[in-house]
Every structure is written in structure tokens, then in C-alpha cells.
Scaffold this motif. Sequence first.
Motif, PDB file in Angstrom:
ATOM      1  N   UNK A  12      14.313 -54.434  49.742  1.00 16.21           N
ATOM      2  CA  UNK A  12      13.102 -53.645  49.896  1.00 16.21           C
ATOM      3  C   UNK A  12      12.376 -54.058  51.174  1.00 16.21           C
ATOM      4  N   UNK A  13      11.985 -53.063  51.955  1.00 14.29           N
ATOM      5  CA  UNK A  13      11.314 -53.347  53.218  1.00 14.29           C
ATOM      6  C   UNK A  13      12.271 -53.730  54.323  1.00 14.29           C
ATOM      7  N   UNK A  14      13.608 -53.695  54.041  1.00 13.68           N
ATOM      8  CA  UNK A  14      14.589 -54.051  55.063  1.00 13.68           C
ATOM      9  C   UNK A  14      14.897 -52.888  55.976  1.00 13.68           C
ATOM     10  N   UNK A  15      15.875 -53.099  56.865  1.00 10.89           N
ATOM     11  CA  UNK A  15      16.247 -52.060  57.816  1.00 10.89           C
ATOM     12  C   UNK A  15      17.105 -51.001  57.129  1.00 10.89           C
ATOM     13  N   UNK A  16      16.925 -49.775  57.565  1.00  9.75           N
ATOM     14  CA  UNK A  16      17.744 -48.672  57.087  1.00  9.75           C
ATOM     15  C   UNK A  16      19.036 -48.622  57.888  1.00  9.75           C
ATOM     16  N   UNK A  17      20.013 -47.893  57.336  1.00  8.93           N
ATOM     17  CA  UNK A  17      21.300 -47.791  58.028  1.00  8.93           C
ATOM     18  C   UNK A  17      21.146 -47.196  59.424  1.00  8.93           C
ATOM     19  N   UNK A  73      18.776 -47.550  61.400  1.00  7.52           N
ATOM     20  CA  UNK A  73      18.236 -48.563  62.309  1.00  7.52           C
ATOM     21  C   UNK A  73      19.271 -49.656  62.581  1.00  7.52           C
ATOM     22  N   UNK A  74      19.922 -50.113  61.516  1.00  9.63           N
ATOM     23  CA  UNK A  74      20.890 -51.203  61.648  1.00  9.63           C
ATOM     24  C   UNK A  74      22.063 -50.819  62.547  1.00  9.63           C
ATOM     25  N   UNK A  75      22.553 -49.603  62.393  1.00  9.68           N
ATOM     26  CA  UNK A  75      23.743 -49.163  63.138  1.00  9.68           C
ATOM     27  C   UNK A  75      23.390 -48.166  64.233  1.00  9.68           C
ATOM     28  N   UNK A  76      22.141 -48.216  64.718  1.00  6.36           N
ATOM     29  CA  UNK A  76      21.675 -47.214  65.684  1.00  6.36           C
ATOM     30  C   UNK A  76      22.532 -47.187  66.942  1.00  6.36           C
ATOM     31  N   UNK A  77      22.750 -48.335  67.567  1.00 11.54           N
ATOM     32  CA  UNK A  77      23.515 -48.372  68.826  1.00 11.54           C
ATOM     33  C   UNK A  77      24.931 -47.844  68.623  1.00 11.54           C
ATOM     34  N   UNK A  78      25.527 -48.234  67.519  1.00  5.79           N
ATOM     35  CA  UNK A  78      26.890 -47.807  67.231  1.00  5.79           C
ATOM     36  C   UNK A  78      26.958 -46.292  67.011  1.00  5.79           C
ATOM     37  N   UNK A  79      26.023 -45.763  66.242  1.00  6.84           N
ATOM     38  CA  UNK A  79      26.016 -44.334  65.945  1.00  6.84           C
ATOM     39  C   UNK A  79      25.709 -43.497  67.188  1.00  6.84           C
ATOM     40  N   UNK A  80      24.806 -43.978  68.024  1.00  7.68           N
ATOM     41  CA  UNK A  80      24.496 -43.264  69.271  1.00  7.68           C
ATOM     42  C   UNK A  80      25.730 -43.215  70.169  1.00  7.68           C
ATOM     43  N   UNK A  81      26.455 -44.316  70.247  1.00  6.42           N
ATOM     44  CA  UNK A  81      27.661 -44.349  71.072  1.00  6.42           C
ATOM     45  C   UNK A  81      28.737 -43.432  70.513  1.00  6.42           C
ATOM     46  N   UNK A  82      28.909 -43.439  69.195  1.00  7.21           N
ATOM     47  CA  UNK A  82      29.892 -42.547  68.575  1.00  7.21           C
ATOM     48  C   UNK A  82      29.521 -41.095  68.835  1.00  7.21           C
ATOM     49  N   UNK A  83      28.225 -40.785  68.769  1.00 11.00           N
ATOM     50  CA  UNK A  83      27.769 -39.422  69.048  1.00 11.00           C
ATOM     51  C   UNK A  83      28.092 -39.027  70.487  1.00 11.00           C
ATOM     52  N   UNK A  84      27.907 -39.956  71.422  1.00  8.23           N
ATOM     53  CA  UNK A  84      28.219 -39.675  72.827  1.00  8.23           C
ATOM     54  C   UNK A  84      29.690 -39.318  72.992  1.00  8.23           C
TER      55      UNK A  84
END
Length: 766
Positions: A517-522, A524-535
Motif C-alpha cells: 500500500x502506498x508503493x509504486x504502481x507498475x 511507474x516501476x517499469x516506466x523506462x522499460x515500457x517507454x522504450x518498448x513503445x518506441x
Amino acid sequence: MDLPSIHRQFEDACNDFQIPATRVAADKILTSFRQTPTILPACQYILDNTQATMVQFQAALAIKEIVVREYTLYNPKDIIILKHYLLNYCLQRPSVPKYVRDQLLLAIAIITKRSYLDSSDAEKETMFTNVRELLGMAPHGPIMGIAFASALVDQFSSTKASNVGLSWEFHQRCKIAFETHFLRRLFELTLTTLHEQISHEQRAQELSTDASSFGRSASPRGGHRTTPAASENLLLRESVLLAEKILHWEFETTEEGSMRILAGTFAKAAMEEEEVFTAATRRSIVFPKSWRGIVANRDVLWLFFTLYTLVQDDTAMSHRCRQCLVQLSGIKSDLFENEQTAKEYAGMMMHGLLRLMNDLSNNPPDDESTLEYGPHLLGITQMIRRLLENIPLPYLCAVLPFFQFLSEVAKLSSTCLRDTMNEVEEEWSMEAFDECLEAWVKLADDAQSYSNPANGGGSSLLKGANGSMPGTSMASFDVENLKQFLRGISYHVVETYVDTRLELAKFAVQGEEEEVEGGFKDWDTFADQLISIATLARLDPHKSLLQLQRLLNDRVERLKSYFQTGNGDGSDQYLAFLHEHLNWLILISAHVLADSGSGEKPLVPDTLMRLSVSQAGVGIDNDQVVSISRTLLGLLEFLSSFSVNSIEASYCSPRVSETLFWFVERWSKTYLLVDEAEYGFMSANIARAFGKPGPSDGQGPQVLDFLIDRIRSNFVLWNADPDVLVQIVRLLNSFARTPDLRNGLLQSGEFDSLLKNERDEGRSFY
């Protein structure tokens, strides 16, 4: 001063120090001894008259502290005599343990630094002369020479220097002087020593091979060539350690060094803490131009590749050698003398990396090599990323094995993803995949820059040290051919990533992992990875969206079937698997479809817009961008259609609902009530499906009314789950901050009805 008596007391204290019951009392005696004024003659007497290693160690420790404290009391000639005494002491006693030798050499190094600014140029040069002469005094001199050089590098550096009670300015002046006059020469001596040791090890290996009656035997560690003598060679070990220290030196005589931020200052206060950390941990070392001939050198690079192959059986040495290669792979293009030398260096780097990657793929790790496999894999990917980051794209394309190299990197990326399903190697492999992902994104961005004259045609990537162009133009390599190659590679990486994420879902479900509870969401945690995959996915949007659409359709149909029957494939975890799969498919689709747009309105990505325009003739229902958006909105509608107390509501996942509303927040900024006037060209399908009423008869207001209705139903359905409710509030706040959406809300009858119902029932979103 009764030196024999002091010697006996000192030895007794050293003996007691090794006994737990008397250690505290002995430590007080030794500390008192070190604090005694003018006790240096006693220390020398003790060293001359003892064979006990602990006594030698404590005496060397005392000398170090005494000289630093009482330096001003001694004549400079006495200091010189003391240094020579300690050096001869080490040389005459080659059998002393390493920890004693290192403490004695540390004392010499500290004395050298403390007296450095007071010494003549000739005396300063003696420091280097001592190292060089020791390297020629076989058999024990070379080890001591390298160890002494290592101690000097530590003490003159800004990271491992001992406290001598003087100002930062003193340390800085010593460091710059040492860096300018001695560091490169010490590195040259180290390389010479390494070359001699490698030749020795190779000859030993050849003799060992010739002695075998059945030829080369299988390697005990996954096929690596191993040399038992290498792990026992102390000189080789010390030389590799020294090379690593020098290659990680933070240079002050470069432009970057002069701009370095000092601790406790307010320079660049606006820089975020995370940016400072990233820059400190990932930056490549900038070498001075005077180092060009020694570090930007193919022979030196190949020496370390050869060494790395030889020491694979030694974990410590292979790690240090790997770090040297990582540093050498990050040499910036402006250090090279000309374009040709940069290409030759890049070619040698690719050749070495190809050999490492082929060895890795042909010899999977066994039980003995598993622990070293992860660091080895990560090291290779770090070298790849640094090479592609620092060498201009035209230079890379001019290297003959470049496309073969990229093909092997694509295979390695898949290997990293597959290995994430191995619990032992998961963290190493995922970090290695992140390195590969950064390399692919960098290549894609560079290729786009060179093919787009509006962005300057990539000219900034080709500027030399003086700002001039080294001579390679955009026309000298086929950008479109490279982009086509990258499109094929990128889809393969995206496809493997999506499949791996879905496969990893079983570990998340079986492990019954719950988000703190109050931790990071997926997202947020995998933001850099997901942005790169999207690219990467946007390089070939047709295939990428086709895969995501197929998987979404399948999981949504399975979910609906489960809701109707209450079971699926006879597994109690079936529903949890579906929820985990849907969560990741929503996350990946959201990043592919739209950017976050922090601080500005994100537009529809160019490749997606062109894809949608190209599909104008097949109808709006067959438009991939529109279809996948409608699929996700349809999933939201389905999961919002149950009453709170129904059995179907118990099948719903708050995590999936929260992720869906997060998707709507991200997606709506770009697509909902899209304004055709903001684009040079617009897809008729997107404009009609989600745009404003107007020329294209956009259905955006109806979609907005639909979302308001879903907000109302989910606010009731998840009234006891704060995560979903908070995300709904964030969505409404996002609508309020986006002018077009805010105006749409104010004109919506559904929104007026929603507010009226909330006021009547005494509730508030805020």
C-alpha cells in the motif's frame, strides 16, 4: 628510549590483540603507542627485529599515522630516507603476507603524497623511477612495483585518498599534478606488464594443449578457455586491478573535470537528484586528448579482450577485466584522431563482442558457471550500449560486420528476456535487457534524426572536438536500409517482450505477490522499460498493434467466458492469470498508443497517425489504432456493468480497473476530442471515432459521456478500494487540466447528472 623493552611490549600487545578476551585492552595499548610523540625510531627498530606478521602490520600502521601527524617536525631528507627504507624493507622480505606488504606500501604512498608539493621535480620523478625499476627486478620486484603503483593511484585519486589533515585544495593540486605527469606513464607500464603476462599464459596454454593426447579437452565452465595458472598469477591479478583503477580515474584535466560539481556547493541546484545519480553511475569516462594514442587504440582494446578470455576461471579477475572493457567501449568519438581510426576501433569492438556473444550462445551456463553468467551477460550488454551511444551512426554503418553485429544483439536481447524466467538469473537478465533496450532506442532515434532534415539531419552527432564535421555526410550511408532493418529487429524484440511479460505472470500469481500500500504502481516501476518498448513498437506499428490486438481479444473473450461459466480450464488460478495478462497488455498498449505528455499536450505519434491514414480505405472498424482503443474501452464497459453485490463483481480485479482508468487518463489527452487543426495531416478514422464534432462528424462527446457513466458506476463498484477511487479522481483532474476535455465536461449532460447525484447523496469526489 629503551627500544628492546618497547619492542617486547609492542609484540605482547599484538599477540593479545589476536585473542578476543584481551583484544580491547591490547587495542588501547597499540593506539597509545601510535599517539606517542617521536616514536618513529622505535617503529623502525620493531620492523628490523621481528618476523611476526601482525607486528609488522601494526608497525607499518603506526608509521603511516606518525608521519602524517608529525610531518613538519622532520627534515625533508629524513622523509626521503624513510620512504627508501620502507621500500627496501618490502623488497628484502618478499615472503611477507599481502596484507602486510600492502600496509607498508600504503604508508609509502601516503608519505609520498604528503611530501609531494614540498619535493623537487627530481624527487617526484623518483616515484615513477622506483616503480619502473621494481618491474625489472625479477622475480619479486614486478609484483611489488605494480602494488606500489596501485597504492599511489589510490592515494592521489579523489575517491580512495586517506585523510592527511590538509585542505581540499592540497588534495586537488596533488591529484592534478599526478594525473598530468605520471598517470598515463603508469598505465603504459601496466599495459606492458599485462602484455608480457598474457604472452606467458598463452604459451602455457599451448604447452598444455600439446601435452594432451586427445586434443583440447572440454572446458569446465560452459566452454570458456581456462588457464589454471592465470588464477594463481599474483602479478597478473595486481596488474588487472591497477588497470581497472586507472581506467576509472576521474580526470580533472578535461572539460568535464573542470565542470564537476563539488560536494556542498549549490552549482546546478535545479538538477534533480535522480539525474545526478544517473549521470554519476552511467557516464563514460572522458579521457584527455593526450591519452588518445593509448586508450583509443585497437591493440590495447584487443589485449583486454584476449585477457578476458584467459581469466574466465577467476571470478575476481574476470570482473575487473570486464569493467576495463566496459570503460574502453565508452570512449567518445571526439577522442579519435580521425574518422578512420574511429571506424577501426568500432570494428575491433564489434569483433570482440561478436566473439563473446557467440561463445555465450554456443556454451550455455552449467552448474559451475551459473553464478558468473549474470555479470558476464550484463557486462556484454553494457559494452554494446556504450559503443552505440558514443560512436556516430555513419561510422558504425561503415564497419563491415555492423548488421551481423546487430543481428547478434537482437538474439542476445531475446536471450536476456528468456533468462528472466530463471529465478537465479532474473535480476541480472532483466538489467541486461534494459541495456539492450536502451541501445535499440538510441539506434532508432539516431536513424530518425539522420533521415529527418527538419531535425538537423543528425549533424550534431557528427561534430568533432572542434565542432567541425569529420567528413561523413548523411548520404554516405543508407538510412532507409538501416531503418528497414531496425523495423524487423524492433518487432522481434517487442514480440518477445510481450510474450515474456505474459509468461512471467505465472510467477507473480504463484508467488501471490501483493503491491504494498502506498508503493509504486507498475506504470511507474517499469516506466523506462515500457517507454522504450513503445518506441520500438512504433517502428513497425502494424505488426505490433496486430499482436497486441490478437492477445487482447483472446484474453477478453476468455474473461467473458469465465464470467459466464465461473470456471476456466479447471484451474483456481485461471482468473488471476487472466487479470495479470490483461494488466500488462493494457500497460503496453497504453504506452504504444500515447505518450505521457507531462507539461504539454501529447499528439498522436507520427507512425500511428500514418498507419491510420493508410487504413482509411478499409473502414473505421478495421483501423488498428481505433480498434485497439475501442477494445480497451469495451473492456472497461464490461467490467463496469455489474452491481456491487453480484457474483460477477467478485470476479473483478481492482488492479485491472485501476490500470484501465490510468489508460483512459493517458489515452484521452491525445485522442479524446482531438482537434484536427493541431495536425498537419489527420486520420479521418481517428477524427471520426474520437474527435470533436465538426468536419469529420467526430464522436468524441459520446465517448466522453460514456466515460463519465463508467466513472459513476465504478465509483459505486469500488467504493471500498482507495486505489481505484484515487485513480478516478486523477482522471477527473486530468480532464479539468486539459482545455478541450474541460470544455467537453462542462457541455456534457452526463457530467451535470453525475455532479447532481453526488450532491444529492452527500458524496464528493474530492
